[in-house]
Write a protein that holds these residues in place. Structure first.
Motif, PDB file in Angstrom:
ATOM      1  N   SER A   1       3.468   5.602  -5.833  1.00 25.79           N
ATOM      2  CA  SER A   1       3.410   5.625  -7.295  1.00 25.79           C
ATOM      3  C   SER A   1       2.527   6.745  -7.797  1.00 25.79           C
ATOM      4  CB  SER A   1       2.903   4.284  -7.817  1.00 25.79           C
ATOM      5  OG  SER A   1       1.519   4.153  -7.570  1.00 25.79           O
TER       6      SER A   1
ATOM      7  N   MET B   1      -4.969  -6.162  -7.830  1.00 26.04           N
ATOM      8  CA  MET B   1      -3.777  -6.344  -7.000  1.00 26.04           C
ATOM      9  C   MET B   1      -4.134  -7.018  -5.686  1.00 26.04           C
ATOM     10  SD  MET B   1      -1.193  -3.431  -5.674  1.00 26.04           S
ATOM     11  CE  MET B   1      -2.070  -2.796  -4.288  1.00 26.04           C
ATOM     12  N   MET B   2      -5.204  -6.543  -5.061  1.00 25.56           N
ATOM     13  CA  MET B   2      -5.587  -7.110  -3.773  1.00 25.56           C
ATOM     14  C   MET B   2      -6.011  -8.566  -3.914  1.00 25.56           C
ATOM     15  SD  MET B   2      -5.204  -5.270  -1.159  1.00 25.56           S
ATOM     16  CE  MET B   2      -4.050  -3.975  -1.338  1.00 25.56           C
TER      17      MET B   2
ATOM     18  N   GLY C   1      -1.281  -5.305 -10.887  1.00 22.92           N
ATOM     19  CA  GLY C   1      -2.218  -4.242 -10.531  1.00 22.92           C
ATOM     20  C   GLY C   1      -1.820  -2.909 -11.129  1.00 22.92           C
ATOM     21  N   TYR C   2      -0.533  -2.604 -11.117  1.00 21.83           N
ATOM     22  CA  TYR C   2      -0.087  -1.317 -11.634  1.00 21.83           C
ATOM     23  C   TYR C   2      -0.289  -1.241 -13.135  1.00 21.83           C
ATOM     24  CZ  TYR C   2       2.784   2.871 -11.964  1.00 21.83           C
ATOM     25  OH  TYR C   2       3.230   4.146 -12.184  1.00 21.83           O
TER      26      TYR C   2
ATOM     27  N   ALA D   1       2.089   1.681  -3.487  1.00 18.81           N
ATOM     28  CA  ALA D   1       0.994   2.128  -4.358  1.00 18.81           C
ATOM     29  C   ALA D   1       0.746   3.620  -4.174  1.00 18.81           C
ATOM     30  CB  ALA D   1      -0.278   1.337  -4.052  1.00 18.81           C
TER      31      ALA D   1
ATOM     32  N   TRP E   1      -4.785   4.941 -10.506  1.00 18.72           N
ATOM     33  CA  TRP E   1      -5.373   3.659 -10.113  1.00 18.72           C
ATOM     34  C   TRP E   1      -5.655   3.619  -8.622  1.00 18.72           C
ATOM     35  CZ3 TRP E   1      -2.263  -0.841  -8.127  1.00 18.72           C
ATOM     36  CH2 TRP E   1      -1.056  -0.417  -7.567  1.00 18.72           C
ATOM     37  N   ASN E   2      -5.003   4.529  -7.891  1.00 19.00           N
ATOM     38  CA  ASN E   2      -5.116   4.549  -6.440  1.00 19.00           C
ATOM     39  C   ASN E   2      -6.048   5.664  -5.968  1.00 19.00           C
ATOM     40  OD1 ASN E   2      -4.526   3.869  -3.794  1.00 19.00           O
ATOM     41  ND2 ASN E   2      -2.723   5.187  -3.701  1.00 19.00           N
TER      42      ASN E   2
ATOM     43  N   PHE F   1       1.581  -6.559  -7.304  1.00 18.96           N
ATOM     44  CA  PHE F   1       1.785  -5.135  -7.546  1.00 18.96           C
ATOM     45  C   PHE F   1       2.000  -4.853  -9.019  1.00 18.96           C
ATOM     46  CE2 PHE F   1       2.516  -0.898  -6.276  1.00 18.96           C
ATOM     47  CZ  PHE F   1       3.476  -0.391  -7.118  1.00 18.96           C
TER      48      PHE F   1
ATOM     49  N   ALA G   1      -3.869  -0.991 -13.919  1.00 18.28           N
ATOM     50  CA  ALA G   1      -4.492   0.153 -13.230  1.00 18.28           C
ATOM     51  C   ALA G   1      -5.707  -0.272 -12.424  1.00 18.28           C
ATOM     52  CB  ALA G   1      -4.875   1.252 -14.229  1.00 18.28           C
ATOM     53  N   SER G   2      -5.601  -1.437 -11.801  1.00 22.07           N
ATOM     54  CA  SER G   2      -6.734  -1.927 -11.026  1.00 22.07           C
ATOM     55  C   SER G   2      -6.270  -2.313  -9.634  1.00 22.07           C
ATOM     56  CB  SER G   2      -7.355  -3.139 -11.718  1.00 22.07           C
ATOM     57  OG  SER G   2      -8.255  -3.781 -10.857  1.00 22.07           O
ATOM     58  N   PHE G   3      -6.682  -1.525  -8.674  1.00 23.08           N
ATOM     59  CA  PHE G   3      -6.326  -1.804  -7.287  1.00 23.08           C
ATOM     60  C   PHE G   3      -6.921  -3.118  -6.827  1.00 23.08           C
ATOM     61  CE2 PHE G   3      -4.420   0.304  -3.753  1.00 23.08           C
ATOM     62  CZ  PHE G   3      -4.994  -0.246  -2.643  1.00 23.08           C
TER      63      PHE G   3
ATOM     64  N   CYS H   1       0.827  -1.208   0.000  1.00 24.29           N
ATOM     65  CA  CYS H   1       0.000   0.000   0.000  1.00 24.29           C
ATOM     66  C   CYS H   1       0.856   1.250   0.000  1.00 24.29           C
ATOM     67  CB  CYS H   1      -0.928  -0.007   1.222  1.00 24.29           C
ATOM     68  SG  CYS H   1      -2.187  -1.265   1.132  1.00 24.29           S
TER      69      CYS H   1
ATOM     70  N   PHE I   1       4.022   9.837  -9.590  1.00 23.12           N
ATOM     71  CA  PHE I   1       4.538   9.795 -10.949  1.00 23.12           C
ATOM     72  C   PHE I   1       3.492  10.137 -11.997  1.00 23.12           C
ATOM     73  CE2 PHE I   1       8.408   8.515  -9.459  1.00 23.12           C
ATOM     74  CZ  PHE I   1       8.368   7.358  -8.723  1.00 23.12           C
TER      75      PHE I   1
ATOM     76  N   LYS J   1      -7.116   5.458  -2.384  1.00 18.17           N
ATOM     77  CA  LYS J   1      -7.559   4.230  -1.734  1.00 18.17           C
ATOM     78  C   LYS J   1      -6.639   3.917  -0.574  1.00 18.17           C
ATOM     79  CE  LYS J   1      -9.917   2.166  -5.587  1.00 18.17           C
ATOM     80  NZ  LYS J   1      -9.499   2.253  -6.965  1.00 18.17           N
ATOM     81  N   THR J   2      -5.327   4.102  -0.777  1.00 19.72           N
ATOM     82  CA  THR J   2      -4.420   4.020   0.380  1.00 19.72           C
ATOM     83  C   THR J   2      -3.425   5.153   0.260  1.00 19.72           C
ATOM     84  OG1 THR J   2      -2.604   2.782  -0.579  1.00 19.72           O
ATOM     85  CG2 THR J   2      -4.446   1.518   0.152  1.00 19.72           C
TER      86      THR J   2
END
Lengths: 186, 91
Positions: free
Chosen positions: A29, B37-38, B28-29, A26, A94-95, B25, B32-34, A23, A32, A165-166
């Motif tokens: 990131s 990843m989880m 997910g990156y 994430a 995405w976060n 990770f 682009a889907s959190f 997290c 960036f 999200k985090t």
């Protein structure tokens, strides 16, 4: 690691620690991503018939000043119609869980060096809804502490908070200046 | 489990969890889907727990040599001599 419970405990602890690291990375990131938000608020005085090109090029336009009065307790109140155009789509990563955007009127009085009055806000959970055009009267009342608003120059600022999200929440704003209230109540 | 098995279990657990985290990770990156990843990471945790926590036979390939019970009877444990002096009780 000599018993079932011992191994299960070690595994769960390690898994949760690694989850915390995921997290954090994430969230990191998010730094960036390139962010290029834009906004316009329109002010168009129906009484004086100012051509929109005269105040064109300004991102915020107030469409109309509906009424401008003095309350029984002596405080000024203004009602505005705002025409807000904004494109906040580049803020989403995405976060991102949601973006909280609000428009505040900022002006200076003799009593306070900065007054901020929130006029409108919205929660935008989806990226698709972040590019929008809305024409409404102010959601929250624009009441001054006192009667300083006649002929007042003020800025309209669009603030946004990007809620992740985090991790870390980012906040920024666009300041749009050059608005002026009428010199007399109406 | 035996000693070698315990060490193997611990190493497997750490390596598998790290791999699950990295894969989760990266996937997910790039997508682009959190949520993805989880989900991948949760799947990795469950898989790792299935591999390392139960007492599988491959963790017991170097079993410890416990003394045979019939052999133990031939070598009785030495008796401990109890001292006859009593300690004075304090009041």
């Amino acid at each position: 690691m000599h018993s079932f419970g011992y191994r299960a405990n070690a595994l769960l602890t390690f898994a949760v620690t690694i989850l915390a690291f995921i997290c954090a990375i994430a969230s990191f990131s998010d730094n960036f991503s390139k962010q290029t938000p834009s906004a316009q608020i329109q002010l168009f005085r129906s009484l004086i018939l100012l051509d929109s090109d005269v105040c064109g090029g300004k991102p915020v336009k107030i469409l109309n000043i509906n009424w401008f009065q003095k309350q029984p307790h002596g405080n000024d109140e203004v009602s505005l119609t705002l025409n807000i155009t904004a494109d906040l789509q580049s803020l989403y990563t995405w976060n991102t869980k949601q973006v909280f955007a609000f428009v505040a009127a900022e002006y200076e009085t003799s009593k306070n060096s900065l007054n901020q009055v929130s006029l409108w806000d919205a929660i935008i959970p989806e990226k698709e809804h972040a590019k929008f055009w809305i024409q409404i009267s102010n959601k929250y009342r624009f009441i001054d502490q006192g009667h300083n608003l006649r002929g007042k120059d003020f800025n309209l600022t669009l603030h946004w908070h990007v809620m992740p999200k985090t991790g870390k929440m980012f906040a920024d704003k666009i300041v749009m200046s050059g608005y002026r209230l009428p010199d007399a109540y109406r | 489990m035996d000693w070698q098995g315990q060490k193997l279990a611990e190493q497997l657990m750490q390596i598998l969890l790290l791999i699950a985290a990295v894969v989760a990770f990266v996937v997910g990156y790039t997508t682009a889907s959190f949520r993805t990843m989880m989900l991948i990471y949760a799947g990795g945790v469950v898989l790792t727990s299935l591999i390392t926590v139960p007492n599988w036979p491959f963790f017991n390939r170097h079993p410890l040599k416990w003394l045979d019970p019939s052999e133990a009877e031939k070598h009785p444990k030495p008796q401990v001599v109890v001292s006859s002096k009593k300690k004075p009780s304090k009041k």
